[in-house]
Design a protein around this motif. Structure first.
Motif, PDB file in Angstrom:
ATOM      1  N   UNK A 109       6.791  -4.743  -9.825  1.00 51.20           N
ATOM      2  CA  UNK A 109       6.939  -3.759  -8.752  1.00 51.20           C
ATOM      3  C   UNK A 109       6.507  -2.376  -9.222  1.00 51.20           C
ATOM      4  N   UNK A 110       6.819  -2.047 -10.478  1.00 51.43           N
ATOM      5  CA  UNK A 110       6.414  -0.757 -11.021  1.00 51.43           C
ATOM      6  C   UNK A 110       4.907  -0.630 -11.125  1.00 51.43           C
ATOM      7  N   UNK A 217      14.725   4.382  -2.119  1.00 51.53           N
ATOM      8  CA  UNK A 217      15.204   3.328  -1.234  1.00 51.53           C
ATOM      9  C   UNK A 217      15.751   2.211  -2.103  1.00 51.53           C
ATOM     10  N   UNK A 218      16.808   1.579  -1.604  1.00 49.74           N
ATOM     11  CA  UNK A 218      17.471   0.558  -2.412  1.00 49.74           C
ATOM     12  C   UNK A 218      17.948  -0.610  -1.577  1.00 49.74           C
ATOM     13  N   UNK A 243       3.782   6.613   1.172  1.00 52.32           N
ATOM     14  CA  UNK A 243       3.739   5.181   0.863  1.00 52.32           C
ATOM     15  C   UNK A 243       4.992   4.438   1.321  1.00 52.32           C
ATOM     16  N   UNK A 244       5.723   5.005   2.256  1.00 55.29           N
ATOM     17  CA  UNK A 244       7.039   4.490   2.640  1.00 55.29           C
ATOM     18  C   UNK A 244       7.035   2.996   2.939  1.00 55.29           C
ATOM     19  N   UNK A 245       6.171   2.556   3.824  1.00 56.23           N
ATOM     20  CA  UNK A 245       6.196   1.150   4.258  1.00 56.23           C
ATOM     21  C   UNK A 245       5.835   0.203   3.115  1.00 56.23           C
ATOM     22  N   UNK A 246       4.874   0.607   2.292  1.00 52.32           N
ATOM     23  CA  UNK A 246       4.490  -0.232   1.154  1.00 52.32           C
ATOM     24  C   UNK A 246       5.622  -0.315   0.131  1.00 52.32           C
ATOM     25  N   UNK A 247       6.311   0.800  -0.091  1.00 52.33           N
ATOM     26  CA  UNK A 247       7.448   0.796  -1.020  1.00 52.33           C
ATOM     27  C   UNK A 247       8.556  -0.114  -0.512  1.00 52.33           C
ATOM     28  N   UNK A 248       8.819  -0.061   0.783  1.00 52.79           N
ATOM     29  CA  UNK A 248       9.869  -0.906   1.369  1.00 52.79           C
ATOM     30  C   UNK A 248       9.533  -2.384   1.229  1.00 52.79           C
ATOM     31  N   UNK A 252      11.749  -5.165  -1.060  1.00 50.00           N
ATOM     32  CA  UNK A 252      12.316  -6.405  -0.529  1.00 50.00           C
ATOM     33  C   UNK A 252      11.713  -7.627  -1.215  1.00 50.00           C
ATOM     34  N   UNK A 253      10.420  -7.566  -1.523  1.00 44.45           N
ATOM     35  CA  UNK A 253       9.772  -8.679  -2.216  1.00 44.45           C
ATOM     36  C   UNK A 253      10.330  -8.826  -3.631  1.00 44.45           C
TER      37      UNK A 253
END
Length: 265
Positions: A109-110, A217-218, A243-248, A252-253
């Motif tokens: 993810x990082x 976001x967590x 990048x909000x939507x991509x981070x979310x 979750x993934x």
């Protein structure tokens, strides 16, 4: 001479006929039932109370307790039977395993987001950061592993709160709340409103509530242990918004992948 079928079946202590395999499963199920009824108890339980809780005969409970005590899984105290010290050691081992299994998914993810990834565990009114994958970008937000961050003003903290009952939250957040930035929620009503939203969406957000210029976001992670864990992605506000939507989606993934590695599927 052994008669045909003489060793093919066994009679259990309650009078039923069981095979070796089903008998072993039954013993494990009964031991698990005894351990579960002792979970989250502030005091000990008598054999009669355990029998009532589990629906098992008192003689069976007595044998289960004796066997579990021999392995230090329970302890007999003056006020009744309690969970034993061996379970604390097993819990510590599980804690280490959660970090080890989560690490490769956090690293992935990082790499994908370029942002800092944290794993936190609930401890009282704080979340303790037990693992991190720091961003390699020049502008980044990084806290040390072992740092205790408040539940009420961090993304992973609010994700953890959302896993608790309202009564547990009231005990954790006795207040008063320290206003760390102009955006920090300062009342239990504000926090509870955000927690209710997290319970619906499954994702918590914190916008400059703990650190000015920083957003996160967590999401909670099911681990099958007695501890509550949450994963978070932290970024400077401009990259967070862009990048909000991509981070979310990545958050979750990553949570889903960690849960699968832990057998929570």
């Amino acid at each position: 001479m052994r008669r045909v079928g003489q060793s093919d079946v066994k009679t259990d202590t309650e009078g039923g006929i069981v095979s070796d395999e089903s008998g072993g499963k039954q013993v494990i199920a009964r031991a698990a039932a005894v351990l579960r009824t002792l979970e989250n108890r502030t005091g000990g339980r008598t054999h009669a109370q355990i029998a009532c809780d589990t629906g098992l005969p008192r003689t069976t409970v007595q044998r289960m307790v004796q066997a579990l005590e021999a392995q230090q899984l329970v302890s007999s105290t003056p006020d009744g039977v309690r969970l034993g010290p061996a379970l604390a050691r097993l819990a510590a081992s599980a804690h280490t395993d959660v970090i080890a299994l989560a690490r490769p998914h956090m690293e992935a993810a990082g790499r994908y987001t370029g942002e800092t990834i944290y794993l936190g565990v609930a401890r009282g009114e704080n979340a303790i950061l037990v693992e991190q994958v720091p961003s390699e970008q020049s502008l980044r937000i990084v806290f040390r592993v072992g740092a205790a961050l408040p539940l009420y003003c961090t993304a992973h903290g609010k994700a953890l709160l959302a896993q608790m009952s309202d009564e547990e939250i009231a005990r954790c957040l006795s207040g008063p709340f320290e206003s760390r930035t102009p955006h920090t929620p300062t009342s239990i009503a504000e926090v509870m409103a955000q927690v209710e939203a997290v319970r619906i969406s499954g994702v918590a957000e914190a916008h400059e509530e703990h650190t000015e210029g920083g957003c996160g976001m967590g999401a909670a992670i099911r681990t099958g242990t007695g501890d509550r864990y949450a994963l978070s992605i932290i970024a400077p506000i401009h990259r967070f918004r862009r990048n909000h939507d991509a981070l979310r989606a990545t958050l979750l993934r990553c949570v889903s992948s960690i849960e699968a590695s832990l057998g929570m599927g």
